[in-house]
Write an enzyme that holds these catalytic residues in place. Structure first.
Site, short mmCIF file in Angstrom:
data_model
loop_
_atom_site.label_atom_id
_atom_site.label_comp_id
_atom_site.label_asym_id
_atom_site.label_seq_id
_atom_site.Cartn_x
_atom_site.Cartn_y
_atom_site.Cartn_z
CB CYS A 154 2.43 2.59 4.82
SG CYS A 154 3.67 2.71 6.14
N GLY B 232 0.79 -1.22 0.00
CA GLY B 232 0.00 0.00 0.00
C GLY B 232 0.82 1.27 0.00
N GLY C 82 1.53 23.94 0.00
CA GLY C 82 0.93 23.22 1.12
C GLY C 82 1.74 23.44 2.37
N GLY C 83 1.07 23.35 3.51
CA GLY C 83 1.77 23.58 4.77
C GLY C 83 1.52 22.52 5.81
N GLY C 84 1.06 21.34 5.38
CA GLY C 84 0.80 20.26 6.32
C GLY C 84 2.00 19.37 6.52
CE1 TYR C 85 1.81 12.90 6.42
CE2 TYR C 85 -0.27 14.08 6.53
CZ TYR C 85 0.46 12.99 6.13
OH TYR C 85 -0.14 11.98 5.42
N GLY D 37 -2.56 17.68 0.92
CA GLY D 37 -3.40 16.71 1.60
C GLY D 37 -3.65 15.47 0.76
NE ARG D 38 -2.23 9.84 1.14
CZ ARG D 38 -1.51 9.52 0.07
NH1 ARG D 38 -0.49 10.28 -0.32
NH2 ARG D 38 -1.76 8.40 -0.60
CG HIS E 116 19.26 12.80 36.11
ND1 HIS E 116 18.68 13.99 35.69
CD2 HIS E 116 20.54 13.09 36.44
CE1 HIS E 116 19.58 14.95 35.79
NE2 HIS E 116 20.72 14.43 36.26
#
Length: 462
Positions: free
Chosen positions: A40, A38, A179-182, A269-270, A440
């Protein structure tokens, strides 16, 4: 007409269901028009994050001088990097296909397919169309890049979507990202570190503007230092002038700009692939954006047809799609009635800096809801200071110590969010996270510090 116990449409997240069903002895048909794995594996998460890791390494070398390390970046073998990444994912896809073909309970149709009735799917074969039927069908049909209809010239001018950008072997000197997304943020980071001058044109006033505003502001500020940003502008036209592509964009007030590049990447986008699978022919209901509507059990409006992953649109993440696949194995394969849940659902943006979130941004908390905000800067922790890291964690804590939202910006944010995801899924509250002993000086003290701030838990020591 071949009849199967189960038909799975889509070879990405659908593999979770198909493999489980075949393993339990069902005769399964898998229909996938492209490579198995797919979006991914072939056009999304896997190739992009492999490429971005190379960008992260390059950035480390570029910034080595800040740590008194004399390092020189002599060359980046861009084409070799892209080719090697894509050869790797292609080999993985081919291995999946071979396993599917060899499975005696699975029939793999690597071809176009579409609904022609409620429980009938037509596939294209070399000998003409063939119709398959089953009482149980799982639609895992995925999504594809969205190209807005409002941009003139897209029919005449060559441009990139993420599909092509991930396989581009000739590095552009100048790239305009619309575009400004991921997707825009991640690929701008990759190409920028590879040596491309990147210009971003986005309609929001911030990059990733749907994220918590404080987190989006921090990420946008970092990108403004490296890239040319034109935010608050919507692209209206693409045009070719010589060997350049010109992008025209304007604000809501009508102020217009033009920017130029060797290549243009449209990353706006998608959209779900429900139309490509002709879901209307089966009477499957979709929302106004084309996402298949599902109930609490991921069943569609047609009995015996379930939908998972991007095409259903509950969350458009691979990890949520895989979880939905597990529920559909229970419901479609084993006949159970398990309502889907997404405990501790988080997501991450693999830019520079990384951004990871869980729960709500502050702007989405209902009016009248009492909550506390806690923050912690990376450089207020020993390791964060040693890394000279510009970043922070922000947590939103409601009544009874409920975790309403967590937002992390900075190195390893995609990893740090998981301690909260795991805690929330296990039923822990904010105070428990704040009081949990942390190693730590691990970077996770950034997250703990934000929870300590919100819960007014005193830090250890003086």
């Amino acid at each position: 007409m071949p009849e199967f116990d189960l038909i799975v449409l889509g070879g990405g997240t659908g593999n979770v269901v198909a493999s489980a069903a075949a393993g339990e002895g069902l005769d399964v048909a898998v229909v996938e028009r492209d490579k198995l794995g797919g979006t991914c594996l072939n056009r999304g998460c896997n190739p992009s994050k492999r490429l971005i890791h190379h960008a992260d390494v390059v950035q480390t070398v570029r910034e080595a001088e800040a740590f008194d390390v004399d390092a020189t970046l002599n060359d980046v073998a861009f084409a070799d990097i892209v080719r090697a990444v894509n050869e790797t994912v292609t080999a993985e896809a081919e291995e999946k296909a071979e396993q599917a073909r060899e499975h005696d309970r699975m029939t793999f149709y690597q071809t176009e397919g579409r609904f022609v009735d409620e429980h009938v799917v037509e596939v294209d074969t070399g000998d003409g169309p063939e119709r398959l039927t089953s009482d149980r069908i799982v639609l895992a049909g995925g999504s594809r890049p969205l190209v807005p209809e409002g941009i003139d010239g897209t029919d005449d001018v060559e441009f990139l979507t993420s599909d092509e950008a991930l396989r581009l072997e000739d590095r552009p000197d100048r790239l305009v990202v619309v575009g400004g997304g991921y997707i825009a943020v991640e690929l701008a980071h990759f190409f920028g570190q590879m040596g491309t001058d990147v210009t971003i044109v986005g309609h929001g006033d911030l990059l990733v503007h749907r994220e918590d505003r404080d987190a989006a502001e921090r990420l946008t500020a970092a990108y403004r230092e490296r890239h040319d940003l034109h935010l608050g502008h919507s692209a209206t036209e693409l045009a070719e002038e010589g060997e350049e592509v010109v992008v025209t964009a304007e604000t809501e007030d009508g102020d217009e700009i033009s920017v130029r590049g060797d290549e243009v990447l449209v990353a706006t986008g998608r959209q779900p692939n429900s139309d490509l699978w002709s879901v209307d022919a089966a009477g499957i209901e979709t929302d106004e954006r084309g996402f298949v509507e599902t109930d609490d059990y991921l069943e569609t409006s047609v009995d015996g047809v379930w939908a998972i992953g991007d095409v259903a649109g509950n969350y458009m993440f691979k990890h949520s799609g895989d979880k939905e696949g597990e529920y559909v194995v229970e419901n479609a394969v084993r006949g159970e009635r398990e309502p889907v849940e997404y405990p501790g659902m988080a997501h991450a943006i693999f830019g520079s800096p990384q951004l990871a979130s869980l729960g709500k941004p502050e702007s989405e908390i209902d009016d009248g809801t009492a909550y506390e905000v806690g923050t912690r800067e990376y450089d207020d922790t020993p390791l964060g200071s040693a890394m000279q890291a510009d970043g922070f964690a922000k947590v939103l804590v409601g009544a009874d110590s409920e975790v309403l939202g967590v937002h992390v910006v900075g190195p390893d944010a995609a990893t740090l969010i998981h301690e909260v995801s795991t805690a929330v899924a296990a039923g822990a509250d904010a105070e428990r996270i704040a009081e949990t002993i942390h190693v730590h000086p691990a970077l996770s003290e950034v997250v703990q510090g934000a929870f300590r701030d919100a819960c007014d838990v005193a830090p250890t020591g003086i």
